[in-house]
Every structure is written in C-alpha cells, then in structure tokens.
Design a protein around this motif. Sequence first.
Motif, PDB file in Angstrom:
ATOM      1  N   TYR A  24       0.316   5.826  -6.724  1.00  0.00           N
ATOM      2  CA  TYR A  24      -0.747   4.968  -6.218  1.00  0.00           C
ATOM      3  C   TYR A  24      -0.183   3.586  -5.990  1.00  0.00           C
ATOM      4  N   MET A  43       0.837  -1.200   0.000  1.00  0.00           N
ATOM      5  CA  MET A  43       0.000   0.000   0.000  1.00  0.00           C
ATOM      6  C   MET A  43       0.871   1.249   0.000  1.00  0.00           C
ATOM      7  N   LEU A  49      -4.499  -0.620  -6.524  1.00  0.00           N
ATOM      8  CA  LEU A  49      -5.398   0.299  -5.828  1.00  0.00           C
ATOM      9  C   LEU A  49      -6.429   0.830  -6.823  1.00  0.00           C
ATOM     10  N   GLY A 105      -2.684   4.479   0.208  1.00  0.00           N
ATOM     11  CA  GLY A 105      -2.159   4.068  -1.094  1.00  0.00           C
ATOM     12  C   GLY A 105      -1.979   5.199  -2.092  1.00  0.00           C
TER      13      GLY A 105
END
Lengths: 837, 519
Positions: free
Chosen positions: A416, A397, A420, A402
């Motif tokens: 990101y 993450m 995600l 994230g």
Amino acid sequence: MDIIIEDGQEESPDADVEDLKEELEAIQITAEPIIEPIIPTITKEDFSEYPESYKDNTNKEKLILAYVENYRRQYVHLFRDRKPLFLNPLNECGIEKFVCTTLRPTLLSYKALYHWQGCAEFVADYLTMKQLEPPQELPMCLFSPSTILKRQLGNCFDFSNILCSLLLGAGYDAYVVSGYATKEICLADESRQICPLLQPKKEVVKEAEKPEPRKYTVKPPRDLRSKFIIKMEARRKKEAEEEEKKKQQEDEEKIAELEKPPPDALYGLRIHAWVLVRGGKREVPEDFFIEPFTGQSYPPSSTSFLGIESVWNSINYWANMQNCASGCKDMSFDLMDTEKWEYMLAGSDQSQIEIPDVEEELYDLDDDEKENDDEKHLDMPATWVLPICVTKNQYEMRCPQGKKTTLYKKAKLEKYANYLLKDGLVTRLSVYDNNELTDLKKVQEWFENREDKLTTRVHQDGLITEDFVEGRPRSLQQHVYKASNPGPEAERTMTFFHKARVNGLCKREETPTEMTEHFVNRDDFLYLRHVLFGKRQKKVAPATAEGPPRPILKITEKFHRNDALPASKDVEEQIFIIHEDKIQITYHREDPNITASTRDFYKPPNAEEKGGSLQWSNDMTNTFQVNPHGSPAKNLAIYENLLQLIQTEQKSIQAVRSSEEEVKDILMDRQKEELASELAISVYDTERNDKAKKHRKELERLAMEEKLRRQEMEMDYLAPFLAQIGNPDKISKTQAFKLKEDCLADLKQRLIDKANLIQLRFEKETSELHKRQQDYQQKQVAMTKEDEEQYFNYCSEAMFRIHILELRLNRHKQMAPHKYMQLEQKLRQDPRLSVYF
Amino acid sequence: MSRLYDTVEPSVIDDEMLRKAVEEQGPKEEAGKIAKQEGVDYCDVLSLRLDFRNILKVDNLWQFTKLTKLQMDNNIIEKIEGMDALVNLRWLDMSFNNIEMIEGLDKLTKLEDLTLFNNRITRLENMDSLPNLHVLSVGNNKIDQLDNLIYLRRFPNLRTLNLTGNPVCDDQGYKLFAVAYLSHLVYLDFRLIDEDTRQKAHSLYENKLGELMHNEKQAEVAIEAEKKAAQELLKHKDAYVEHLNSSVLFESMYKEDPEGMKLALLPGLQDMLKDFQDKFVEVCMKIFEFGMKEYEKRCKEMREFNTCIQDAEAANKKQAVTVIDAFEEYKKKLFTELLVTSDAEVQERKMNEYHEGVNETWDKLMGLEMQLVDQLEETIKDFERNMTDLMSQLVEYIQGLITQVRDLENSHNEKLLEMCMTVLEKVVKNEMDEELPDDLRMLFVDKDTIVNAIGASHDVHLIKIDNREDEIVTRSGAWLSGHMQKIHADECARNRARVVEITNYIDHLRDEIDTQFMP
C-alpha cells in the motif's frame, strides 16, 4: 493480410482458387479476434491530445525507417526460418516508429530511482501488467512511455521500455531484450517462487577462532574412555545422520516434483521482453537480467529465459546471431562481436569505444578519415516521445490506486502507498501452510509514519510481536504477547531501549505467575530481578475496578561484581522469600575460591512495620563463611545488615509494584494508540501537513492584504482640497489653479513647519546644554566623582543629539525645494488638472 | 582562645575515655544493646569525637585503623603526634588547641579536610604527603608570611581555604595574592571567589605567576626524566647488564688503579688508550644488547607461562563451580521436599541420599583439584627447564664476550709493556725528548719497578672484569632459583587453600542438614 486475400479473390477465378479462397477465409475468421482488440484501441483514441511528433515522422525518422526496412529485408533474406524482429511497431497514433527512438533516457529526481533496484521496483509497482495476445506473437504496437505511465497499464515491451529508459538515465549500460521466456515469467506468475522477503538471509558464519596452542598450555586430563567404543558410537551416529539426510532429500525431491508447473504447450514460443544490464558501468560487476513485471534480477544463466532475438537501446539495435538452443546460459553479450551480434547502425559503434582526446589529436589524419566515415553513417534520430515525468504524488502512490497484491509460493504480499491506509500499513505479508493459500501461518505487517512509532507487527503461532523505533515514551522497543490474552498479568515479553531508560531496564518477561526483568549498566550492579507471584486471595471486598495486587511470594535479585567492595561483602544474589519471612544472601566468589559465602536471615513477622526497634536474637541468622579462619562478622554488623535488608526488601517490592503499574500503563497507551492510529506528518511535507498548509495560506493571505493596503496607501494628495470645494465632477480652470495653489501652499507650510520644529528642538537642546555647562562650572569643585561622570555622559549625548538635529535641518533645507518641485510636477501631470496646464 | 594550663587538670587519652566516647557515639537502641553485649572493636570505629576534654597529648589511637573522621577540637593539645596509624583518616579537626607547628601528618595520605582553626601556627609546612587535601582551615593563627601561601600550590584539589584572623590578612594584597597563586580555589575565607577578583588578581600577578609556573613545569619535567631513567636502570638491572651500555666499567677499571692513571700520561699512550676504550666499550655494548634481548625473551616466556597457568586455573575453577552449583540446586530441592514430608522413612532415605551426594561432590572437587595439581606440576617443570636453559645460554654467551674483554685487556697490557720498555730505554739513555711528570718518572727507575707497576694495573683491571662477570653469574642464578621457588611455593599455597576450602564446604554441607533436620 486482408489485402492479399482480396487480391487473390480478384486474380484467380478458378475452382482451385475458390477452394483456396474458402480456406483462407476460414483462417481469416479465426485470426480476426486476435487483431481486433488491438486495432480498436488505436482507432478509438483521440489523437488531438498528442504532440506533432506522435502523429508524424520527421525526414530523419523516415530515413531511418527506410534503413530499418532494408535491415529487416536482409535479415529475412538471410534467416528465412527465424521469427520476425521487433523493429518498427505502431505508436498510439498508428504511426510506425523505430523502437530505439521510443527510448528516452531519463533520470527522475527521486533518490531510490538512482539505483536499478529502485527503478525496477518502481516500474513493477507502478504499472499493471497485461500479457501479450497471443503469447507467441510480437505486439503490433509500442506506445510511448508517457502514455503508458498515464494509463498505468502495459505489456512486457512497455515495461521494459520504461525501465530501460530509467536505467539509461541513471547511467547503467542497459538494453531492452526481445526474446522468449517461460510461462511463469511471461505471466508474472510468482506463485511458485519464494517471496523475496522470506528468502533466508545468507548469514556469514564466522568461525570461532581457535586459540593458538600456547607453549605452556596444560595438558588435558587423560581420556580414560575406550577409543573403540567412541569410534563405533561416532560411526553409528554418522550413519543415522546420513539416513536422515537422505530421507529429507527424497522428501524434498518429491515435493519439488509435485510442485513442478504443468507442461506448457507453448514452451519456448512465448515472447517476452526484459532488460539486460551489462557490467562495467555504475559498478555493476557482471551482466544480469531484470524481469520488468516483478522487478527481480536474474543471472543470464537462469533457466527462465529461453532465447534472445534482438537487443536495443537508444543508440543501436542488434540482432542475435548465437544459437539459443540451451537458453541464454552460454550466450556472449559482447555486442562489439560482429560474429555474434549483427548491429544495425554501423556509425554508432564508435560511441561504444571511448577514444581519449589526446590520441585523437595525435592521429589527426586517422581522425579525419573517421569523421568522414561517421558522416556516411546514419545516426539515431532524436526520440519522438514526450519526456517521462512522474509527479511526487504519483511516485508516492506507486501502484494503481496505491494497492498491489502479489502471490508467491505459500505467501501473499500486499503493498500500500504511504498514507493510503489510516493505520499507516504499507506492506502486509501473509504466509500460508499450503499452496492454496487457505491455511494462514503467519502475518507480517510493516507500517510507516505511525505516531506511536510502530514499524512492524508479526502475528505467528498465536503470538503477536510488535517492533517500535526509538522515541516512544518509556522507550519500548519490542512487545511480544499472546493474541488471545493481550491484557496485563499475561504472558508477554517487552524489550526496551535501555540506554534511554533511567533504570536501565532492557527486557521484561512475564507469565501469569512470574516476572523477570533484565537490566543493563546500572549503578547498583543489579542485572536481574525475578518475581514469583502467588494466587490472589478471594476476598469478599467490594468489587473495585482492579482488585488487590497479586501477592508477591519471592523476589530474586542478582548483581554483577562491584570491584570497589571485597568479594565477601559484595552481594551476588539476594532472595527475599516474603511469605516465609526469610532472606537469603549469596556473596560473590573471591577470585581463587570456588565456594561463595552465604547468609540466611529469618526475620520476625512484620519486621518492616516495627522499623528500627527490631529485637535481636542469635537464631535469626545462619551463615556459611568460605574462609574458616577469618573472624566471624560481629553481631552488630549483621544486625545492621538485616535492618538494611528489610528496607531493601520494601524498596524491591515497590519496584515490582511500579513495574506492574508500568505494564498496565503501557498496555493502556497501546490500546489508545491503536484506536487513534494517528500518522505523523513530517514538517517538510507541504502536501499533507495541514498545519503547515494553513500557515502558508495564512502567509499568502497576509501578503495579499498587505499589498491591498499599500495600494490604498498611495493616497490622493488632492483629495482634501477637492473635498473643500465639494468634490465636483468637473473642475473648472480657476478651480484647477486654485487647487494647485492650495496644494503647493500647503506643502510649503508643512515644510516650513517642519524646519521650525527641528530648529526649536535644536535650540532647546543647546540651551539645556548651556545651562548644564554653567552649572558644572559653578559646582565643579564640590562635585563627586559619580556626578561628574554623569555630567560628562550627558554632555556627550547632548552633543550627539545637537549634531543630529543640525544634520537633519541641513538635509531638510536641501530637500525641501526638491519636494516642492516634485509636487508641482505631479500636479501638472495629474489627469484631473492636466487639461489646464 | 587557648586556656590557661592551671585552670583545669589536663587529661590524657586513656582506655576509659576512649571506651566511653565510642559507646556514647556508637549505635543506639537495639543495636546499642548488641554492641554493648559483644563490645566494639576500636578497629571498626569510623568516626570519633574527643572534644572539650582538656586533652594535652594525643596518644593511644593506634587501634583505630579504619577511622575516617576525628574531632579533637577545644582541647589543649600542643603538638600533632600519635596519629601515624590513622591512615584512612579523611576528616581531621584540631581547632581551638595550642598547636604551634604543622607536623606529624605524613601518614594521613587520604586526608581531605583539615581544620587547625585558632592555634598558634606560624608557617604552612610539612603537608607534602596530603595530595587529596580539599578543605584547609587555618584561621586565627599566626601566619605572617605572604610568600608562605605559595606552599599551598602543591595541592591540586584544594578548593576551600580559610586564613582569616592571621597577621598575613592585614596585608593589602593578601586576597589578590591568594587568588592569583592558588588558581584552583573556589572559596577563600568563607566567600566564593568571583570572576572579577580572579581577573584582577590574574592580571596583577601575571608576570610573576608565569615565571613561577615555568619553573614548576621545568622541575616537573626534570622529575619525570629522572623517574624514567630510574625505571630504565631498574630494567637494565633485571637484565643484569646495567651500565654496560656506557664506558662505566672501563672507567671503573682506572678509578682504583693509581699506576694506570700515572701511566696514562705517557706520551703516545693517549691514542692507544682511546683505541682500547673504544674496543672495550664496543664489546660491553654487545653484552648489553644481548642481555636486553634475553631479558625481553625471559619476560615473554614468563608472561606466557603466567597466562597459561591462569587459564588453567580459571578453567578448573569453572568446572568446580558447576559441580557446586549443581549440588546447591539439588540441595535446595531436597530441603523443600524434606520440609514437606513427615514420613520418617522417606526422610531417612533422603538424608542418606544427601550424604551420598555430599561424598560424591567431595570426590569430584578433590578429583578436579588433583587433576589441576598434576597439570600445573608438569607445566611448571617445563617452564623451569626452559628458564634454566635460557639462563645458562645467557651466562655462557656473556662469559664468552667477557673473555673477549679480557683478551682486549691482555693485548693492551702487552702493548703497554712494550711501549714502556722503549720509554725506559730512552729514559735510561737520557734520550727522552719530552719531559715526564715527576711521579711518572719515578716509575721509570728500573725495569722491575715499571713491570710491577704495569702488572699491578693489569691485575686491578682483571679483577674488575672478573667481578663484573661473577656478579652477572651469581645474580642470574639467584634470581632463577628464587623465582622458581616462589612459583612452587605459590602453587603449594594455592593447593592448600583449595583443599581447605573444599573440606570446609563439605563440612558445612554435612552440618547444615544435621542442624536443620535433626531433632
């Protein structure tokens, strides 16, 4: 502070003191909002969740704290004008802890975290920065890494603390540095810096090797131009260039002046913490700084870092004795140099000098002394913090939620986590034309795990460039097209992995009226096909979905030299001018020749429809032969050549049409993929791979069922006999005896039956064999070879079976009494019957 | 089977038969019409069929140089002949004839498929020059020797063999023998050879085959070594120092010298002779080494020269090609423009422009060529000078060494003379303790005889040495002048060809516009 003020209040009742008191109270009020936000965060915490080491100090820690206090006093005494050192801040439970013990060298099991770049990036991404309040004072407390990682929020000291722990774990010679830095560094303000992704890569320009002057190189033709004019020309050019350069430089300076940050009131006072990595370990050639907020590395000479108060790691603490008037530029990081660095724990210096074992043995006496010395010194107590651990999920993450956005000079970088976003976007870099980030110039997006193998997409100047990795159908590598017109027959360039393609296509460029295809390594030596399209004729035909294909005006095909053919027969270029019914052929040049043979054909209209029955006339061809003395080609050969070319033309038209189709197909595929935007999940990814998960669950379920089944399998051997007497709740003694008898008798019977069965089979086999033997002896003479062979085969098999049966019977005989005894034993111990035995 | 002679009149391959055959088997329809109009050259024919024609003798095929396929089955041919011109032949069918012997195939080196089915052949032979043979069909013949099959081992590409109907096939072990000895075969007598047979054959003939293969390998190695030696010798010859790295020259001196041979038997001379030979060979070695070194130098020089010349020519060609390409581009544009305009005045102007352009192109191309000629001339002169220097150096040095050789010979001669004198004295005084051979004794009759004998021997030796020296000098001189002449001639030819090419091209350009746009 409060205490002092209160004391003052009590001890001096005079008017002066009253004044002072008032004044002091005024100060108190301004100071309060600074301290308050820190204290409540501590007091609000529920300490119960922390382990003992967080809430209390061990004896050794207390000792070291005393030691630290001593060190601090000496320091304050010696350097009255220097700022206090960052030595023993409070932890999350409000307990004083020495900073060195807050470090915990850790090597996490992620490949990227084995290198400093990975560690720095991870720390910068994973935590959200919080600036110091106020920026010119040391924080009151320093939390343990585990708490910080949980909260994902920290100041520069927290950042440096974790980063240094990771670097030490990875084997780097790393230190936390407490010092002063510029406002931009302290606030992690990168908006004046060029984005690292945009920094032009240093290209190693290879100088073209000049061919060595050979002995017999011909002299160049004499230059008949005026030397003077050339010289004047060169001079003028040079002047113009210099002018240009100067102007450019001035412009640059002007821009730099404009972009300069506004003067900072707290310049040189802003406290910051960062990490120093010293050269020597892990192939690090020289010292450098890592700024923990951004994860960027800086050389020690960087002007962003203004001064150093102290450095420490998990082994020792050093206070800086050098003058920081000119930043860290001339600073020496030789921590062994006691003139420049004041250490805290004398004993741990030894850990820096590695003495080989052999020498130690040689100087046994010395060693003893040293050991005695060591014992006198205090060494660092064990760390009090919990181990640093980052789960895979947390690691993946990366940033909180994230997502992370960083602003750079004229650029915005968004990151990101994998998986995600639905379309697999992991990074987006937007480049702007102005500093206010309103005028978008270029957007670059990176994708991961896309099912359609898309890796990057760049949107710039109305053009979209998409890059793919290998493995797509049709082997598309890159696709450049206009954002305003993504449909077919528009301007576009497609690049392909030509090695994966049967037709060797490596690039196809298109405009509304032209198409150029480049090929590599084809068997027919074709390397280029260029098509010129005409305008569609408007027809009043019923409107179909696609309409008629564009008419082809001209096809040009170019070939490499085929060494198997003589140059005069090897076509270099063939042009089919379709609307004029003309074919132009140019052949390759023979080695010393500078001219190439050509041949033009004028074919009658619709020649391809008539097939082979084409009428020949002499004015259908026009030729130029390089060698005027060579015999002209025979009409027959020319005629056959023409027929073949007509066929080739049809094939080329076919190829063009199929190319057009392919473009349409690819575009359609792309559209579908964009809509679906599926992400590929590795078969090893147990978390995300639903299929694998299901499979695993299924396996677990099966295992469970199997277990249950087995439990059931262990059947009750008394059940049938109990059923005979009607499953009574209580068994009487006679019943118990009877049950036992029955059960044993039954087993006995079964054992005997089994023995009988084996015997029966044994006898059957033996008699069969016997019969066959007799049969054989009778017919032995008349038997064919095959029959005989069959008989022998049978015999050996039968003997084998008989032997096995015999063995089985013996074994059964041996085992039967055991089994019987076993059952009896079991029955005796059976809870239902045991009462009576 | 072969027919009897007198049933049908035997025919001869004559022009009419060939013409007819070519016409029949040539292109059809429109193409055929064209072919008939302009006639077909025999040298362009690729395949020819002459079957069922009672041909007795193969003849008149020398024009068919490009022929790749020839069918002459079902004739009454008795001898394979007259096919030396068909060097490109790949496919030859002479089945159902009366051939008795395989011969006359030496020139058909590209032959891949040979069919001699149903003839009277008794032996497989005379096919050494057909390394590409892929298919061989000699069924229904009279081959009766099993060992004769070993002959076929020399064809590494032979995959298909047909021998059915030969006496040899009646032999029990025929099949296994063939499979074992011809391990590359895939098809034998119309059948695929299966793995089983192969294994069996191999195990059966393993020992014999091993021996055979060993011998073959040895022969191969020997041939290889011989080839290598020949190559080396060739190189030495190019360096003019062949055989100087051994005692060949020394031995040749004594070979044609009967007196010397006799004298060599003199007691005590052996050691001296040995010493002389050692020294002699040592100097020869020096000559050899120097010669080889110079040879390498020469080669390097020549390589350098050639690459430079090639580079210059390539660069020049590139320039010329750009000039031509630019003009072609212009021409294309102009022609399309001319097609569009109908204004006579504009056309006239454009035509003039074109002609001017052509002239300009001619100027440019010729200028480039002149420039190249000048450049090459200068370079060639340089090269010639350097080569002459190199050669004269070589000759001088070698002459110096040969003088040493001559000195050695002289001193040896003096020593020999001295020694002979003492021996003569002894002989005269009858004090000789050792017996001399008779013919040697004959020399020691008196002083004149022995001096003459020694002098003769010495002269022979000197002549040999002089000859060798002369050989080196003349050969090196001849090579140099020849080589330089060739370079000059090549350059001249190149220049001529280029000028002709340019002129031809310019003429073509002028014609082109006239034919296209003149009414």
